[in-house]
Each structure stands twice: as structure tokens, then as C-alpha cells.
Design a protein around this motif. Structure first.
Motif, PDB file in Angstrom:
ATOM      1  N   ILE A 250       0.554  -2.270   6.343  1.00 25.75           N
ATOM      2  CA  ILE A 250      -0.105  -2.581   7.619  1.00 25.75           C
ATOM      3  C   ILE A 250      -1.403  -3.345   7.386  1.00 25.75           C
ATOM      4  CG2 ILE A 250      -1.318  -1.496   9.560  1.00 25.75           C
ATOM      5  CD1 ILE A 250       0.928   0.681   9.451  1.00 25.75           C
ATOM      6  N   LEU A 251      -2.154  -2.964   6.340  1.00 23.34           N
ATOM      7  CA  LEU A 251      -3.387  -3.686   6.046  1.00 23.34           C
ATOM      8  C   LEU A 251      -3.094  -5.128   5.642  1.00 23.34           C
ATOM      9  CD1 LEU A 251      -6.426  -3.856   5.619  1.00 23.34           C
ATOM     10  CD2 LEU A 251      -6.079  -2.926   3.315  1.00 23.34           C
ATOM     11  N   LEU A 252      -2.080  -5.328   4.813  1.00 24.33           N
ATOM     12  CA  LEU A 252      -1.754  -6.682   4.370  1.00 24.33           C
ATOM     13  C   LEU A 252      -1.344  -7.578   5.535  1.00 24.33           C
ATOM     14  CD1 LEU A 252       0.233  -5.863   1.102  1.00 24.33           C
ATOM     15  CD2 LEU A 252      -2.009  -6.970   1.257  1.00 24.33           C
ATOM     16  N   LYS A 253      -0.729  -6.985   6.554  1.00 26.89           N
ATOM     17  CA  LYS A 253      -0.253  -7.769   7.700  1.00 26.89           C
ATOM     18  C   LYS A 253      -1.267  -7.842   8.833  1.00 26.89           C
ATOM     19  CE  LYS A 253       4.625  -6.635   6.843  1.00 26.89           C
ATOM     20  NZ  LYS A 253       5.806  -5.867   7.318  1.00 26.89           N
ATOM     21  N   ALA A 254      -2.362  -7.097   8.723  1.00 24.05           N
ATOM     22  CA  ALA A 254      -3.329  -7.006   9.815  1.00 24.05           C
ATOM     23  C   ALA A 254      -4.164  -8.283   9.942  1.00 24.05           C
ATOM     24  CB  ALA A 254      -4.260  -5.812   9.592  1.00 24.05           C
ATOM     25  N   GLU A 255      -4.608  -8.536  11.155  1.00 22.53           N
ATOM     26  CA  GLU A 255      -5.534  -9.641  11.388  1.00 22.53           C
ATOM     27  C   GLU A 255      -6.909  -9.229  10.869  1.00 22.53           C
ATOM     28  OE1 GLU A 255      -7.382 -12.202  15.131  1.00 22.53           O
ATOM     29  OE2 GLU A 255      -5.539 -11.030  15.399  1.00 22.53           O
ATOM     30  N   ARG A 256      -7.464 -10.007   9.979  1.00 20.45           N
ATOM     31  CA  ARG A 256      -8.735  -9.660   9.334  1.00 20.45           C
ATOM     32  C   ARG A 256      -9.404 -10.923   8.823  1.00 20.45           C
ATOM     33  NH1 ARG A 256      -6.477 -10.067   4.316  1.00 20.45           N
ATOM     34  NH2 ARG A 256      -4.269  -9.501   4.225  1.00 20.45           N
ATOM     35  N   LYS A 257     -10.690 -10.805   8.489  1.00 22.42           N
ATOM     36  CA  LYS A 257     -11.471 -11.951   8.036  1.00 22.42           C
ATOM     37  C   LYS A 257     -11.902 -11.788   6.584  1.00 22.42           C
ATOM     38  CE  LYS A 257     -13.184 -12.918  12.685  1.00 22.42           C
ATOM     39  NZ  LYS A 257     -14.387 -13.088  13.557  1.00 22.42           N
ATOM     40  N   PHE A 258     -11.074 -11.117   5.798  1.00 18.39           N
ATOM     41  CA  PHE A 258     -11.386 -10.909   4.389  1.00 18.39           C
ATOM     42  C   PHE A 258     -10.085 -10.801   3.593  1.00 18.39           C
ATOM     43  CE2 PHE A 258     -11.658  -6.897   6.748  1.00 18.39           C
ATOM     44  CZ  PHE A 258     -10.648  -6.152   6.148  1.00 18.39           C
ATOM     45  N   GLU A 259     -10.203 -11.060   2.300  1.00 12.44           N
ATOM     46  CA  GLU A 259      -9.062 -10.900   1.413  1.00 12.44           C
ATOM     47  C   GLU A 259      -8.882  -9.423   1.073  1.00 12.44           C
ATOM     48  OE1 GLU A 259      -9.846 -13.296  -1.965  1.00 12.44           O
ATOM     49  OE2 GLU A 259      -9.510 -15.202  -0.925  1.00 12.44           O
ATOM     50  N   VAL A 260      -7.714  -9.098   0.551  1.00 10.17           N
ATOM     51  CA  VAL A 260      -7.397  -7.701   0.261  1.00 10.17           C
ATOM     52  C   VAL A 260      -6.788  -7.574  -1.129  1.00 10.17           C
ATOM     53  CG1 VAL A 260      -5.971  -5.719   0.892  1.00 10.17           C
ATOM     54  CG2 VAL A 260      -7.056  -7.067   2.675  1.00 10.17           C
ATOM     55  N   SER A 261      -7.198  -6.533  -1.845  1.00 13.58           N
ATOM     56  CA  SER A 261      -6.585  -6.162  -3.118  1.00 13.58           C
ATOM     57  C   SER A 261      -6.364  -4.664  -3.087  1.00 13.58           C
ATOM     58  CB  SER A 261      -7.507  -6.546  -4.282  1.00 13.58           C
ATOM     59  OG  SER A 261      -7.013  -6.033  -5.497  1.00 13.58           O
ATOM     60  N   ILE A 262      -5.100  -4.230  -3.237  1.00 14.51           N
ATOM     61  CA  ILE A 262      -4.749  -2.824  -3.045  1.00 14.51           C
ATOM     62  C   ILE A 262      -4.149  -2.239  -4.312  1.00 14.51           C
ATOM     63  CG2 ILE A 262      -3.384  -1.178  -1.704  1.00 14.51           C
ATOM     64  CD1 ILE A 262      -3.298  -3.237   0.557  1.00 14.51           C
ATOM     65  N   ASP A 263      -4.657  -1.074  -4.716  1.00 12.58           N
ATOM     66  CA  ASP A 263      -4.084  -0.301  -5.818  1.00 12.58           C
ATOM     67  C   ASP A 263      -3.623   1.055  -5.299  1.00 12.58           C
ATOM     68  OD1 ASP A 263      -4.634  -2.314  -7.596  1.00 12.58           O
ATOM     69  OD2 ASP A 263      -6.450  -1.377  -8.422  1.00 12.58           O
ATOM     70  N   LEU A 264      -2.362   1.376  -5.577  1.00 13.94           N
ATOM     71  CA  LEU A 264      -1.787   2.677  -5.228  1.00 13.94           C
ATOM     72  C   LEU A 264      -1.832   3.595  -6.445  1.00 13.94           C
ATOM     73  CD1 LEU A 264       1.510   1.842  -3.279  1.00 13.94           C
ATOM     74  CD2 LEU A 264      -0.362   3.214  -2.388  1.00 13.94           C
ATOM     75  N   PHE A 265      -2.368   4.796  -6.269  1.00 11.88           N
ATOM     76  CA  PHE A 265      -2.389   5.788  -7.342  1.00 11.88           C
ATOM     77  C   PHE A 265      -1.467   6.943  -6.967  1.00 11.88           C
ATOM     78  CE2 PHE A 265      -6.393   3.536  -7.778  1.00 11.88           C
ATOM     79  CZ  PHE A 265      -6.470   3.320  -9.148  1.00 11.88           C
ATOM     80  N   GLU A 266      -0.574   7.298  -7.871  1.00 10.13           N
ATOM     81  CA  GLU A 266       0.417   8.336  -7.612  1.00 10.13           C
ATOM     82  C   GLU A 266       0.452   9.299  -8.794  1.00 10.13           C
ATOM     83  OE1 GLU A 266       2.979  10.931  -6.654  1.00 10.13           O
ATOM     84  OE2 GLU A 266       2.555   9.382  -5.135  1.00 10.13           O
ATOM     85  N   GLN A 267       0.388  10.612  -8.506  1.00  8.07           N
ATOM     86  CA  GLN A 267       0.358  11.582  -9.601  1.00  8.07           C
ATOM     87  C   GLN A 267       1.703  11.712 -10.315  1.00  8.07           C
ATOM     88  OE1 GLN A 267      -0.157  15.711  -8.609  1.00  8.07           O
ATOM     89  NE2 GLN A 267       0.685  15.450  -6.551  1.00  8.07           N
ATOM     90  N   LEU A 268       2.804  11.353  -9.666  1.00  5.70           N
ATOM     91  CA  LEU A 268       4.118  11.371 -10.305  1.00  5.70           C
ATOM     92  C   LEU A 268       4.416  10.011 -10.908  1.00  5.70           C
ATOM     93  CD1 LEU A 268       6.049  13.361  -7.581  1.00  5.70           C
ATOM     94  CD2 LEU A 268       5.327  14.191  -9.817  1.00  5.70           C
ATOM     95  N   PRO A 269       5.295   9.945 -11.902  1.00  6.31           N
ATOM     96  CA  PRO A 269       5.605   8.652 -12.520  1.00  6.31           C
ATOM     97  C   PRO A 269       6.356   7.698 -11.604  1.00  6.31           C
ATOM     98  CG  PRO A 269       6.118  10.463 -14.016  1.00  6.31           C
ATOM     99  CD  PRO A 269       5.861  11.069 -12.671  1.00  6.31           C
ATOM    100  N   ALA A 270       6.967   8.205 -10.533  1.00  3.35           N
ATOM    101  CA  ALA A 270       7.741   7.383  -9.606  1.00  3.35           C
ATOM    102  C   ALA A 270       7.126   7.448  -8.210  1.00  3.35           C
ATOM    103  CB  ALA A 270       9.194   7.853  -9.557  1.00  3.35           C
ATOM    104  N   PRO A 271       7.280   6.395  -7.412  1.00  2.00           N
ATOM    105  CA  PRO A 271       6.754   6.398  -6.047  1.00  2.00           C
ATOM    106  C   PRO A 271       7.692   7.078  -5.054  1.00  2.00           C
ATOM    107  CG  PRO A 271       7.780   4.292  -6.507  1.00  2.00           C
ATOM    108  CD  PRO A 271       7.891   5.107  -7.773  1.00  2.00           C
ATOM    109  N   TYR A 272       7.316   7.043  -3.776  1.00  2.00           N
ATOM    110  CA  TYR A 272       8.096   7.435  -2.601  1.00  2.00           C
ATOM    111  C   TYR A 272       7.915   8.887  -2.173  1.00  2.00           C
ATOM    112  CZ  TYR A 272      10.327   2.994  -3.763  1.00  2.00           C
ATOM    113  OH  TYR A 272      10.564   1.681  -4.098  1.00  2.00           O
ATOM    114  N   GLY A 273       7.174   9.695  -2.913  1.00  2.00           N
ATOM    115  CA  GLY A 273       6.771  11.003  -2.429  1.00  2.00           C
ATOM    116  C   GLY A 273       7.916  11.878  -1.944  1.00  2.00           C
ATOM    117  N   LEU A 274       7.758  12.435  -0.728  1.00  2.00           N
ATOM    118  CA  LEU A 274       8.751  13.376  -0.214  1.00  2.00           C
ATOM    119  C   LEU A 274      10.081  12.717   0.134  1.00  2.00           C
ATOM    120  CD1 LEU A 274       6.801  15.916   2.056  1.00  2.00           C
ATOM    121  CD2 LEU A 274       7.864  16.307  -0.168  1.00  2.00           C
ATOM    122  N   VAL A 275      10.124  11.384   0.223  1.00  2.20           N
ATOM    123  CA  VAL A 275      11.420  10.748   0.435  1.00  2.20           C
ATOM    124  C   VAL A 275      12.281  10.910  -0.809  1.00  2.20           C
ATOM    125  CG1 VAL A 275      12.598   8.595   1.023  1.00  2.20           C
ATOM    126  CG2 VAL A 275      10.405   9.115   2.052  1.00  2.20           C
TER     127      VAL A 275
END
Length: 460
Positions: free
Chosen positions: A21-46
Motif C-alpha cells: 500500500i505504501l509503494l502504491k500510495a500517492e506521496r512526495k518522497f521515495e521509499v525503501s522498505i525492509d521486512l524483518f521476519e523472525q522465521l526463515p520464511a515469509p507469510y506468517g499465519l497464512v
């Protein structure tokens, strides 16, 4: 142009949707996003909270994968906030952080006997059958009669997994150790208890219907539970989902027993009172309830007991506190106003945000998670004047920090390695996927070159 360096702690749906949502949002600045996950794989409860025989629900992973595959988000798996990376580290390298850590613990059931041997939280059992790397490989299934307390979809998932023939799960991504455990199970009778009536259950029609479609399992309901009050009748007549649920439940009242080897009993109007036993579970005691005319229930004074040797408490999930972050221990959430974290004095903690279940509690579906993220991201954007001013915002500084601490993190390419490895294990057995369970094996496969990632199975 100003650049927002954003950290998101938690790579389940809440965290990934917030990034998208942040990457697609209307904004006046660039974005750099890092995701931190305690498990070796993503997607959590899914990945670790949905029953293995629900591939349609797990299909949400495809949408999450598309977000990660844009190449605009970095993933750091096998990184625990508070140990491998701290709040001080985040302030040093980012302008803000969003916590999307969900709720993975069992909510408390305040009745005597929950400490007995044979009394289990449903979340623990779900983590076992979904191959969560931080849970034991074995699960005790030597009891014949078990109770499941709860009237939501998690309760049905647990009951269905306990009652379903293990061989019927072989088409799923169930880990080998889980299949072997369920194959040896001695369960013959599963009793599901809800404190309110059949018109107030929190099941979805799909989940409920599946109970009646299991091979070699008889579903048993009781006529005394279907004496409905005016409010229940009105709900059935005006709510399509409740109408369907009621229709399914009533269809089982006239179904003849097939003499199946296992039985699944649904009990309504049953308020939990106590789990009985000296050292281990011996029985479940409850009070019959009735409608109070205002949407709730009152006790009738009629006390019943049913012999069981195990109890699964499926009464909800609960959030966990995060180091150096305010926490509401009563509700299991990070206190916030529309995603802006607040302290004990009701003041905003600048630079710190929350989304998903850790923000609002463990209720709602994926659609609520998206609206949560939209609200939080709107405030992140509007709070630009109060962002942190990181001393080392360079992206390379974070990888250098983790390496200097000896953190064996996994990245997005590593997840692709693991994903391909699990799919290959499944293909060899005519299945969609075989999930790797041990954490160290997940990390090894993730960090190995794709051509050499294959190795001996380690899901047992």
C-alpha cells in the motif's frame, strides 16, 4: 527528494500489505522498505496458521508473492526483533518502523484445570500440524475422546484435523512427521463445545460443510440444541450466512449413523466450567446455557460432565509484547490511535506504528488487514515531520550490521530457493509441496545455491 527508509517487523499478510500500500500510495518522497521476519520464511499465519487441507485459503500466498516479486522490498528472514535487531538499531538506520507481528499465542481460558496434562492451546496444535519450526516434532495423540472448546473456524480446523483420516491429508503439504503422528492417532470421538447456540456460531459455511464431507466420520448433533429463541430465528431469517449455517446444521439432525470409525459431536449452549482430573485430563464439566433475550446467554444451573482425556482450547489468539514497545497486556495489542503507537500517557511514540492483529486484536479476515494497513500507512505519510533522522540510512549498513552480529539471515532469493525445494520434495511424492520443518534446515536450503539446495528430507 526526501526518502523514507521504512522497517516493517513481521512478514505476514499485515506487513506485506502495508508495504504494498505504501509503494502504491500517492506521496512526495521515495521509499525503501525492509521486512524483518523472525522465521526463515515469509507469510506468517497464512503459512503457519491455516489447516493444510485448505489450499483455497492458502491461495492468498499467491497475492503476497506478487508483492514481494516486484523487487522493491527487501526481506530479512530468521531475524528476531529485540535480539538480532533492536529499537536503537532501527532508529539508527530507518525513519520509522511498523510492527506487524500478529497474535500467535493462545488466549487464556479462565477455568480450573487448564494446567493439567492433556490440556492444550489450539494455537500450539495448529503450529505443530503446520510444521512451525519452533514447536516439537511430536504430538501426543494416544487419547480416544477429546474435547475442543470454541465455536470459531480455528476450533473446526482443530476438530477436523483430529477426526480426519490421515491418508486424506496426503494430497496437502502436511509435513511427514505430522502425517505419521496423525496416522498413529487413537482418537475416535471429538466433542466441540460452544457456549451459545447454533445461530450464533462464528464458523464460515465452507468450514462447516467440510465437516460433513469427511470420509469415515459421522457428525452428530443434538435436537435439544435447536430450540431457538426469537432473536435466533430473526438472525436466521435476515442473515444469509447464518441461514446457510443453520441449514447445514439442521441437515445433520436427520442424517443416519454410518457406523464410521470416528465421530465428531457438536455441542451448543455449553459454558465451560472446569477441566477435571488429578494429574491428567479425565473429563470436561460444563453448564447448559440458554438465550438471555439480549444476544447473550445465562446459565440454567444444569451441570454436565463428559469423559475426555484431552482438551483443546480454541478460544482465540493473543498478542505478545515487544521489547521497548508499549503493550496493552489486557487486550494483547500494542496501544495505538489508527496505527500510531501511543505510550502510557496517551502520547504518540513518534516513528513507531502498528498494523494487523497486533494493532486491533485477532479478529477479522484479510480484508480487515488491508484496511488496517491503509489507515496506518496514511498516518506514516502524514507524520513526515516526526520521522526519525537515522544516522546510517544506507541500505548496505543493515546487512553489515546483521553480518557483524553473526545473524544467519535469509533473503528473498533464499525464500525462492526454499520454495522450489519444498515443491520438488512434493513433486517426488505426487504432492503439491512437502514443507521443510527444522529451522536450521530451512536456513541451509535458503542460503544454498538453487542448483545444490536439494538434500535429504528433514521434515520429520
Amino acid at each position: 527528494m526526501t526518502k523514507l527508509r521504512l522497517a516493517i517487523v513481521g512478514a505476514g499478510p499485515a506487513g506485506i500489505y502495508a508495504a504494498d500500500i505504501l509503494l502504491k500510495a500517492e506521496r512526495k518522497f521515495e521509499v525503501s522498505i525492509d521486512l524483518f521476519e523472525q522465521l526463515p520464511a515469509p507469510y506468517g499465519l497464512v503459512r503457519y496458521g491455516v489447516a493444510p487441507d485448505h489450499p483455497r485459503i492458502k491461495g492468498i500466498i499467491n497475492a503476497l508473492r506478487e508483492v514481494l516479486d516486484t523487487g522493491r522490498i527487501r526481506l530479512f528472514g530468521n531475524v528476531l526483533y529485540g535480539r538480532d535487531i533492536t529499537l536503537a538499531d532501527l532508529k539508527k538506520h530507518y525513519n520509522a518502523v511498523i510492527f506487524a507481528t500478529g497474535a500467535v499465542r493462545d488466549a487464556a481460558l479462565p477455568i480450573p484445570g487448564t494446567e493439567l496434562d492433556g490440556s492444550y492451546g489450539a494455537a500450539e496444535f495448529v503450529s505443530w500440524y503446520d510444521g512451525h519450526p519452533d514447536f516439537p516434532r511430536e504430538w501426543p495423540l494416544e487419547h480416544r475422546e477429546v474435547a475442543v472448546i470454541g465455536n470459531g473456524n480455528v476450533a473446526l480446523d482443530v476438530a477436523r484435523t483430529l477426526a480426519k483420516p490421515a491418508d486424506d491429508l496426503l494430497s496437502t503439504e502436511i509435513p511427514a512427521n505430522v502425517y505419521e503422528g496423525l496416522k498413529r492417532s487413537k482418537v475416535t470421538d471429538v466433542h466441540v463445545f460452544g457456549r451459545r447456540g447454533p445461530a450464533q456460531v462464528k464458523f464460515t459455511p465452507l468450514e462447516l460443510r467440510e465437516l460433513g464431507e469427511m470420509r469415515d466420520v459421522d457428525v452428530i448433533v443434538h435436537d435439544e440444541d435447536f430450540e431457538l429463541d426469537a432473536a435466533s430465528i430473526a438472525a436466521i431469517e435476515t442473515n444469509k450466512q447464518i441461514f446457510v449455517l443453520n441449514k447445514v446444521l439442521n441437515s445433520w439432525r436427520t442424517r443416519e449413523s454410518t457406523g464410521a470409525s470416528r465421530r465428531l459431536h457438536l455441542h451448543f449452549w455449553a459454558k465451560p466450567l472446569e477441566i477435571l482430573g488429578t494429574d491428567a485430563v479425565e473429563a470436561f464439566r460444563y453448564e447448559r446455557t440458554r438465550p438471555d433475550g439480549e444476544g447473550g446467554v445465562v446459565g440454567t444451573g444444569e451441570i454436565r460432565e463428559i469423559p475426555v482425556q484431552a482438551v483443546y482450547r480454541a478460544v482465540g489468539y493473543f498478542g505478545s509484547p515487544l521489547p521497548e514497545i508499549p503493550f496493552d497486556s489486557r487486550h494483547g495489542v500494542v496501544p495505538n490511535r489508527e496505527g500510531q503507537v501511543i505510550d502510557d500517557n496517551d502520547e504518540q511514540v513518534h516513528g513507531v506504528y502498528a498494523t494487523g492483529w497486533i494493532k486491533r486484536g485477532p479478529v477479522g479476515l484479510i480484508g480487515h488487514t488491508k484496511s488496517d494497513a491503509m489507515e496506518t500507512i496514511r498516518n506514516v505519510i502524514n507524520d513526515q515531520a516526526n520521522w526519525w533522522s537515522p544516522a546510517l540510512p544506507d541500505e548496505a549498513a543493515v546487512t553489515e550490521l546483521l553480518r557483524s552480529r553473526g545473524v544467519e539471515y535469509t533473503d528473498l532469493n533464499g525464500w525462492r530457493h526454499l520454495d522450489e525445494h519444498e515443491l520438488a520434495l512434493g513433486e517426488a511424492e505426487g504432492r503439491l509441496r512437502v514443507k521443510v520443518v527444522p529451522r536450521e534446515e530451512m536456513v541451509r536450503v535458503s542460503n544454498a545455491p538453487l542448483a545444490t539446495a536439494a538434500g535429504p528430507r528433514a521434515d520429520g
